[in-house]
Design an enzyme around this catalytic site. Structure first.
Site, PDB file in Angstrom:
ATOM      1  N   ARG A 191      57.838  64.208 -58.396  1.00  0.00           N
ATOM      2  CA  ARG A 191      56.860  63.668 -59.348  1.00  0.00           C
ATOM      3  C   ARG A 191      57.007  62.151 -59.411  1.00  0.00           C
ATOM      4  O   ARG A 191      58.065  61.647 -59.791  1.00  0.00           O
ATOM      5  CB  ARG A 191      57.077  64.251 -60.736  1.00  0.00           C
ATOM      6  CG  ARG A 191      56.956  65.769 -60.788  1.00  0.00           C
ATOM      7  CD  ARG A 191      56.947  66.233 -62.220  1.00  0.00           C
ATOM      8  NE  ARG A 191      57.038  67.687 -62.301  1.00  0.00           N
ATOM      9  CZ  ARG A 191      56.747  68.392 -63.387  1.00  0.00           C
ATOM     10  NH1 ARG A 191      56.354  67.767 -64.473  1.00  0.00           N
ATOM     11  NH2 ARG A 191      56.862  69.706 -63.396  1.00  0.00           N
ATOM     12  N   VAL A 222      52.279  72.059 -62.961  1.00  0.00           N
ATOM     13  CA  VAL A 222      52.335  70.858 -62.116  1.00  0.00           C
ATOM     14  C   VAL A 222      52.875  71.246 -60.723  1.00  0.00           C
ATOM     15  O   VAL A 222      52.317  70.876 -59.693  1.00  0.00           O
ATOM     16  CB  VAL A 222      53.262  69.798 -62.759  1.00  0.00           C
ATOM     17  CG1 VAL A 222      53.464  68.615 -61.825  1.00  0.00           C
ATOM     18  CG2 VAL A 222      52.718  69.342 -64.106  1.00  0.00           C
ATOM     19  N   GLU A 225      59.300  81.831 -66.625  1.00  0.00           N
ATOM     20  CA  GLU A 225      60.456  80.948 -66.446  1.00  0.00           C
ATOM     21  C   GLU A 225      61.746  81.638 -66.879  1.00  0.00           C
ATOM     22  O   GLU A 225      61.785  82.292 -67.934  1.00  0.00           O
ATOM     23  CB  GLU A 225      60.270  79.674 -67.266  1.00  0.00           C
ATOM     24  CG  GLU A 225      59.083  78.843 -66.795  1.00  0.00           C
ATOM     25  CD  GLU A 225      59.074  77.430 -67.371  1.00  0.00           C
ATOM     26  OE1 GLU A 225      58.520  76.534 -66.701  1.00  0.00           O
ATOM     27  OE2 GLU A 225      59.607  77.213 -68.474  1.00  0.00           O
ATOM     28  N   GLY A 279      59.873  70.268 -73.150  1.00  0.00           N
ATOM     29  CA  GLY A 279      61.265  69.901 -73.440  1.00  0.00           C
ATOM     30  C   GLY A 279      61.455  69.324 -74.831  1.00  0.00           C
ATOM     31  O   GLY A 279      62.567  68.949 -75.206  1.00  0.00           O
ATOM     32  N   LYS A 319      60.999  68.524 -65.903  1.00  0.00           N
ATOM     33  CA  LYS A 319      61.217  68.603 -64.450  1.00  0.00           C
ATOM     34  C   LYS A 319      60.775  67.314 -63.773  1.00  0.00           C
ATOM     35  O   LYS A 319      59.761  66.734 -64.164  1.00  0.00           O
ATOM     36  CB  LYS A 319      60.390  69.765 -63.892  1.00  0.00           C
ATOM     37  CG  LYS A 319      60.748  71.091 -64.545  1.00  0.00           C
ATOM     38  CD  LYS A 319      59.626  72.112 -64.392  1.00  0.00           C
ATOM     39  CE  LYS A 319      59.884  73.298 -65.310  1.00  0.00           C
ATOM     40  NZ  LYS A 319      58.705  74.176 -65.424  1.00  0.00           N
ATOM     41  N   ARG A 333      49.183  79.008 -67.609  1.00  0.00           N
ATOM     42  CA  ARG A 333      48.282  78.012 -67.021  1.00  0.00           C
ATOM     43  C   ARG A 333      48.780  77.692 -65.608  1.00  0.00           C
ATOM     44  O   ARG A 333      49.853  78.150 -65.224  1.00  0.00           O
ATOM     45  CB  ARG A 333      48.326  76.733 -67.846  1.00  0.00           C
ATOM     46  CG  ARG A 333      49.764  76.254 -68.000  1.00  0.00           C
ATOM     47  CD  ARG A 333      49.902  74.895 -68.610  1.00  0.00           C
ATOM     48  NE  ARG A 333      51.211  74.650 -69.156  1.00  0.00           N
ATOM     49  CZ  ARG A 333      52.275  74.262 -68.465  1.00  0.00           C
ATOM     50  NH1 ARG A 333      52.200  74.069 -67.165  1.00  0.00           N
ATOM     51  NH2 ARG A 333      53.436  74.070 -69.059  1.00  0.00           N
ATOM     52  N   GLU A 389      60.535  81.498 -71.099  1.00  0.00           N
ATOM     53  CA  GLU A 389      59.157  81.406 -71.589  1.00  0.00           C
ATOM     54  C   GLU A 389      58.171  81.712 -70.478  1.00  0.00           C
ATOM     55  O   GLU A 389      58.536  81.758 -69.302  1.00  0.00           O
ATOM     56  CB  GLU A 389      58.862  80.022 -72.179  1.00  0.00           C
ATOM     57  CG  GLU A 389      58.863  78.899 -71.187  1.00  0.00           C
ATOM     58  CD  GLU A 389      58.230  77.622 -71.745  1.00  0.00           C
ATOM     59  OE1 GLU A 389      57.420  77.689 -72.685  1.00  0.00           O
ATOM     60  OE2 GLU A 389      58.542  76.544 -71.213  1.00  0.00           O
ATOM     61  N   GLU A 407      68.953  80.036 -79.601  1.00  0.00           N
ATOM     62  CA  GLU A 407      69.417  80.670 -78.363  1.00  0.00           C
ATOM     63  C   GLU A 407      70.844  80.224 -78.071  1.00  0.00           C
ATOM     64  O   GLU A 407      71.233  79.103 -78.417  1.00  0.00           O
ATOM     65  CB  GLU A 407      68.549  80.199 -77.178  1.00  0.00           C
ATOM     66  CG  GLU A 407      67.348  81.035 -76.899  1.00  0.00           C
ATOM     67  CD  GLU A 407      66.536  80.549 -75.707  1.00  0.00           C
ATOM     68  OE1 GLU A 407      65.412  81.001 -75.565  1.00  0.00           O
ATOM     69  OE2 GLU A 407      67.029  79.692 -74.928  1.00  0.00           O
TER      70      GLU A 407
END
Ligand code: ADP
Length: 482
Positions: free
Chosen positions: A368, A325, A305, A195, A267, A322, A318, A230
């Site tokens: 989280r 989370v 995403e 972000g 997030k 990997r 994007e 964008e």
């Protein structure tokens, strides 16, 4: 050198080198690797250790000198200190990590997320040391690491992208692109993530200053100043698709996650399935996600995403190369262990499942729990945890990296724990989330537990109608003292 030592080791133990020369067998069991080093810390290092243990793989933890008593160090079979607290000296210290890998005779390195996980150079160096990097090929990481480059690639592959510039651009190019597509627009760091390096520009007068500030921010955070532009989508939903792809050309998707509950474009709560997805939209997005992965010859676990606008149009933003989370909500609803899958794929084992056989049941929500003080603008809150008593009971999962008496360090990400619940439907999952959050006891440091308690009681959350700006719009009320 590490390679030779490993071969001798295997020969001495009587292991049979198998296919690709990596997989080897002990009579009665098939072991993907003998030993894996985890180049990470906290909950994700613990998560990888658990996956390895279930696969019969030994684990090596690496740690910085302030992390000697961290949970991942306690849980691993072997551990080695690789340097001082600052990440560049330890968890991002390629040389120290590779030397530890050689000393411990490991076969592969799991990078987790963050640190070196999306570092193409590290992935390439692992290879030259004869080690498997548990992730995609370095070229793929490189290609998708530039968000501007990824946009170009996806556009060529026919995947819809947010209207904007076709690559990194100058201020003048941004200005003419913004005039063409209409304000407001977003400036984004080409090498961005987490972000950071994203700035909204409301009108032409703001552009010059915003451009200069974004370049400075991009350079400071990512050592690269390139920006792209964008169209700013009002009130979008963030929907991402989980991909698994093996070395033999099979590419699968494991459906979507809704990740629109965000603060500062980060997030904080995710769920699966997306509460307001239609079957038609899901099918179209899944197809685009698989196409995106195929276009870059993706191998391993990855996430494509998208943003979905108010009219139900979707746009690629994007690809994360990997484990993420929030992979847990996909695991809880599909029953597929994504970390074990990553390890098996890296070892060359073909995916055993077909797309049509992947079923999703019920609803999972991940919250989280960060060591942050919502009352102090979410400032990180290091310190000693005097009580850590996470919830348990039916269909409650806690992936944490701490314990009572542990001192949270100021040097690293503030994520302490992921609380994940599953229910047969969303109503049951929400009831379970409330129950689990109410059971959670954590003392000694400030956390985001109370914020989650309030979010899961909000009518907009319950109805599932929230967008990426909803939390910030309601934050003052949600963090107000009771
Ligand atoms: P990062 O790589 O830093 O995570 P992303 O490009 O993935 O950045 O975007 C992070 C978040 O920023 C998105 O989930 C969304 O909330 C917001 N965002 C990104 N692009 C746009 C856009 N074009 N319009 C509106 N919001 C956006």
């Amino acid at each position: 050198m590490a390679h030779a030592v490993r071969r001798q080791f295997r020969a001495a133990k009587g292991y049979r080198l198998g296919w690709r020369g990596r997989q080897f067998e002990i009579p009665g069991t098939t072991v993907v690797y003998h030993k894996v080093l985890i180049a990470n810390r906290g909950e994700i290092a613990v998560r990888v250790i658990r996956a390895c243990r279930e696969l019969g793989v030994r684990t090596v933890a690496v740690y910085s000198d302030v992390d000697h008593d961290a949970l991942h160090v306690r849980m691993a079979d072997e551990a080695e200190c690789i340097g001082p607290a600052a990440p560049r000296d330890s968890y991002c210290n390629t040389a120290a990590i590779l030397e530890a890998a050689a000393r411990h005779h490991v076969d592969a390195i799991h990078p987790g997320y963050g640190f070196l996980a999306e570092n193409a150079n590290f992935a390439a160096v692992c290879k030259t040391w004869g080690l498997d990097f548990i992730g995609p090929e370095p070229e793929t990481i490189e290609r998708m690491g530039s968000k501007a480059g990824a946009r170009q690639r996806m556009s060529q592959a026919g995947v819809p992208i947010v209207p904007g510039t076709s690559g990194p651009c100058s201020e003048d190019e941004c200005r003419s692109a913004a005039a063409r597509i209409g304000y407001p627009v977003l400036l984004k760091a080409a090498a961005g993530g987490g972000g950071l390096g994203i700035r909204a520009v409301q009108n032409p007068d703001e552009l010059a200053m915003a451009f200069a500030a974004s370049r400075r921010e991009a350079q400071a955070n990512f050592a690269e100043a390139d920006l792209y532009l964008e169209k700013y989508l009002p009130q979008p939903r963030h929907i991402e698709f989980q991909i698994l792809a093996d070395r033999h050309g099979k590419v699968l998707h494991l459906f979507e996650r809704e990740s629109s509950m965000q603060r500062r474009r980060q997030k904080i709560l995710e769920e699966a399935p997306g509460p307001h997805m239609t079957e038609t939209l899901r099918r179209a997005m899944a197809e685009a996600a698989v196409e995106a992965a195929r276009a870059v010859h993706y191998i391993g676990a990855g996430t494509v995403e998208f943003l979905v606008d108010r009219e139900g149009n979707f746009y690629f933003i994007e690809m994360n190369t990997r484990i993420q989370v929030e992979h847990t909500v996909t695991e809880m609803t599909t029953g597929i262990d994504l970390v074990k899958a990553q390890i098996e794929i890296a070892a060359g084992i073909p995916l055993q499942i077909e797309q049509d056989a992947i079923e999703r049941t019920g609803c999972a929500i991940e919250m989280r729990i960060n060591a942050e003080d919502p009352q102090a603008r979410f400032a990180p809150c290091p310190g000693t945890i005097s009580e850590w008593s996470p919830p348990a009971g039916p269909w409650v999962r806690t992936d944490d990296g701490v314990y009572t008496g542990y001192t949270v360090q100021p040097y690293y990400d503030s994520l302490l724990c992921k609380l994940v619940v599953w229910g047969r439907d969303r109503t049951e999952a929400i009831a379970r989330a409330r129950r689990a959050l109410d059971e959670f006891r954590a003392a000694g440091i400030a956390t985001t537990i109370e914020l989650h308690r309030r979010i899961v009681r909000e009518p907009e959350f319950v109805s599932g109608i929230y967008h990426t700006g909803w939390l910030e719009e309601n934050l003052d009320r949600l963090i107000a003292p009771q």
